[in-house]
Design a protein around this motif. Structure first.
Motif, PDB file in Angstrom:
ATOM      1  N   SER A 104       2.050   1.416  -3.804  1.00 31.79           N
ATOM      2  CA  SER A 104       1.051   1.613  -4.851  1.00 31.79           C
ATOM      3  C   SER A 104       0.123   2.784  -4.587  1.00 31.79           C
ATOM      4  CB  SER A 104       0.219   0.339  -5.008  1.00 31.79           C
ATOM      5  OG  SER A 104      -0.602   0.197  -3.873  1.00 31.79           O
ATOM      6  N   GLY A 105       0.171   3.367  -3.421  1.00 27.74           N
ATOM      7  CA  GLY A 105      -0.785   4.452  -3.180  1.00 27.74           C
ATOM      8  C   GLY A 105      -0.426   5.210  -1.933  1.00 27.74           C
ATOM      9  N   ASN A 106      -1.415   5.790  -1.290  1.00 28.62           N
ATOM     10  CA  ASN A 106      -1.109   6.557  -0.095  1.00 28.62           C
ATOM     11  C   ASN A 106      -1.929   6.109   1.100  1.00 28.62           C
ATOM     12  OD1 ASN A 106      -3.470   7.453  -1.153  1.00 28.62           O
ATOM     13  ND2 ASN A 106      -2.625   9.410  -1.866  1.00 28.62           N
ATOM     14  N   MET A 107      -2.178   4.791   1.177  1.00 32.81           N
ATOM     15  CA  MET A 107      -2.937   4.266   2.301  1.00 32.81           C
ATOM     16  C   MET A 107      -2.047   3.588   3.342  1.00 32.81           C
ATOM     17  SD  MET A 107      -5.971   5.276   2.040  1.00 32.81           S
ATOM     18  CE  MET A 107      -6.971   4.252   3.129  1.00 32.81           C
ATOM     19  N   SER A 140      -6.580   8.740   3.327  1.00 32.93           N
ATOM     20  CA  SER A 140      -5.375   9.451   2.903  1.00 32.93           C
ATOM     21  C   SER A 140      -5.682  10.932   2.883  1.00 32.93           C
ATOM     22  CB  SER A 140      -4.940   8.951   1.523  1.00 32.93           C
ATOM     23  OG  SER A 140      -5.526   9.766   0.535  1.00 32.93           O
ATOM     24  N   LYS A 194       0.803  -1.222   0.000  1.00 30.66           N
ATOM     25  CA  LYS A 194       0.000   0.000   0.000  1.00 30.66           C
ATOM     26  C   LYS A 194       0.835   1.271   0.000  1.00 30.66           C
ATOM     27  CE  LYS A 194      -4.077  -2.052   1.958  1.00 30.66           C
ATOM     28  NZ  LYS A 194      -5.186  -1.977   2.862  1.00 30.66           N
ATOM     29  N   SER A 195       2.054   1.191   0.553  1.00 30.40           N
ATOM     30  CA  SER A 195       2.843   2.423   0.542  1.00 30.40           C
ATOM     31  C   SER A 195       3.498   2.629  -0.822  1.00 30.40           C
ATOM     32  CB  SER A 195       3.889   2.419   1.662  1.00 30.40           C
ATOM     33  OG  SER A 195       4.818   1.408   1.441  1.00 30.40           O
TER      34      SER A 195
END
Ligand SMILES: [Zn+2]
Length: 393
Positions: free
Chosen positions: A292-295, A391, A289-290
């Motif tokens: 591939s995105g900001n979750m 996020s 998740k860190s």
């Protein structure tokens, strides 16, 4: 007493009214505990450390607490039942809180303005509250497993209403015989067999339903089943409520008539295996998740920022890693660098274990805390991470 989430919340919130320092003491009393050397050396080092940085009034308060604790230890720590760890929080405003736990940790004493709770959060993460159902075709027993304590939960099940095989055979032979004469000729045995099967299903369904009610009523976190390695297991699982199935953390081979000590050992192994797998899953999720995105965030400073914004769903910290940091206790501001509090401008208090402060903040925000006990090379570069609720972008 054992410690539960509510008490941990209270401890995380606690602030002494007099502003005097608080002693957090973890003392390993695993039998045969018979000396106070451990305690005296902890007092000795705490005293030396505090004299350097405290004003004389606070030092006097502290000395009074040291003697109070010493006296208490001499009279109360020997021969405690079911106890390997005693945790005491005390300050000079009169706070004295004491917990007795059946699992041990290395002893330590911390003198800081707030309770030092990180070791307790680690124990509570490693030892979630499990409900354990152990059943076969005729018996069902329920146990709670919490902090190494394995305790039968009586009065949940009524006497099992599965008739024993002999009585079934006798009664069925009677009616079966009459019926057979008219209609079912030669099918008596099969009918008996299917009657027994029905009774077993009835018993397992009863056990599953009662377990589901009890699990929810008592707010357990995870669920384990132990059965013999036979058809009873799939049958039992077939009767489990979906809510319980989702929380099923493991299955193990066991016969309900085994001694409690053997049942406990099997249940604890299953629980520990689940905890290890869970650590792996959380770490995978953190990295995925860190990237591939900001979750999710990784690293102490990003996690502190996320805590401040209330974004943290699960705080993940490396067990055993310590680094110093700075805290403004009035504003709940944490920092890894020496600086003035951005909210009140006062200089922040140095603490020996910044991750303890992070754990305290996580508890106040109702975040989960996951301690990573096994070595994960990638994660050890960061020491901390967090899965986020939302996020900011
Ligand atoms: Zn402040």
């Amino acid at each position: 007493m054992l410690i539960y989430n509510e008490q941990l919340q209270e401890l995380a919130k606690y602030k002494s009214t007099t502003g005097s320092p608080m002693i957090s003491l973890y003392i390993n009393v695993t039998p045969p505990y018979d000396d106070t050397m451990q305690l005296h050396s902890m007092i000795h080092s705490a005293r030396n450390e505090c004299r350097e940085k405290m004003d004389p009034g606070a030092v006097d308060d502290l000395e009074r607490l040291f003697s109070q604790i010493d006296k208490y230890a001499r009279n109360h720590l020997k021969g405690l039942k079911n106890t390997r760890l005693v945790v005491i929080f005390a300050d000079s405003s009169g706070l004295w809180q004491e917990y007795h736990l059946p699992v041990s940790l290395p002893g330590q004493m911390v003198v800081e303005p707030k309770p030092y709770i990180r070791p307790l959060t680690a124990l509570m993460d490693e030892f979630k509250r499990y409900l354990v159902l152990i059943a076969d075709s005729r018996h069902a027993r329920l146990f709670s497993l919490y902090l190494g304590d394995f305790e039968e939960q009586p009065d949940v099940f009524m006497e099992s209403d599965v008739p024993d095989r002999v009585r079934v055979n006798a009664s069925m032979a009677e009616t079966g015989g009459q019926a057979a004469g008219k209609v079912y000729g030669g099918l008596g045995d099969k009918r008996i067999e299917s009657h027994i099967k029905d009774q077993i299903h009835k018993h397992l369904k009863y056990a599953a339903d009662k377990t589901f009610d009890y699990f929810r009523k008592k707010n357990f976190t995870r669920f384990l089943i132990g059965t013999p390695d036979d058809k009873n297991r799939p049958w039992l699982k077939g009767h489990l409520h979906s809510y319980l199935k989702e929380r099923l953390a493991g299955e193990f081979n066991a016969n309900p008539t085994l001694p409690d000590s053997e049942l406990k050992k099997a249940a604890m192994e299953a629980a520990s295996q689940y905890e290890r797998e869970n650590e792996r899953r959380i770490i995978d999720a953190l990295f995925e998740k860190s990237i591939s995105g900001n979750m999710a965030v990784l690293g102490i400073d990003p996690v502190i920022r996320a805590l401040r914004k209330g974004q943290v769903h699960t705080l993940v910290i490396e067990n055993g890693y310590k680094t110093k940091g700075y805290i403004c206790h009035d504003d709940h501001v944490l920092s890894s660098m020496e600086e003035n509090c951005p909210l009140c401008g006062a200089s922040m208090t140095e603490v020996g274990d910044l991750l303890d402060g992070m754990a305290g903040e996580a508890i106040l925000h109702n975040s989960e805390i996951m301690h990573i006990f096994t070595a994960h090379e990638e994660f050890q570069k960061y020491h901390a991470g967090a899965l986020l609720r939302f996020s900011m972008q």
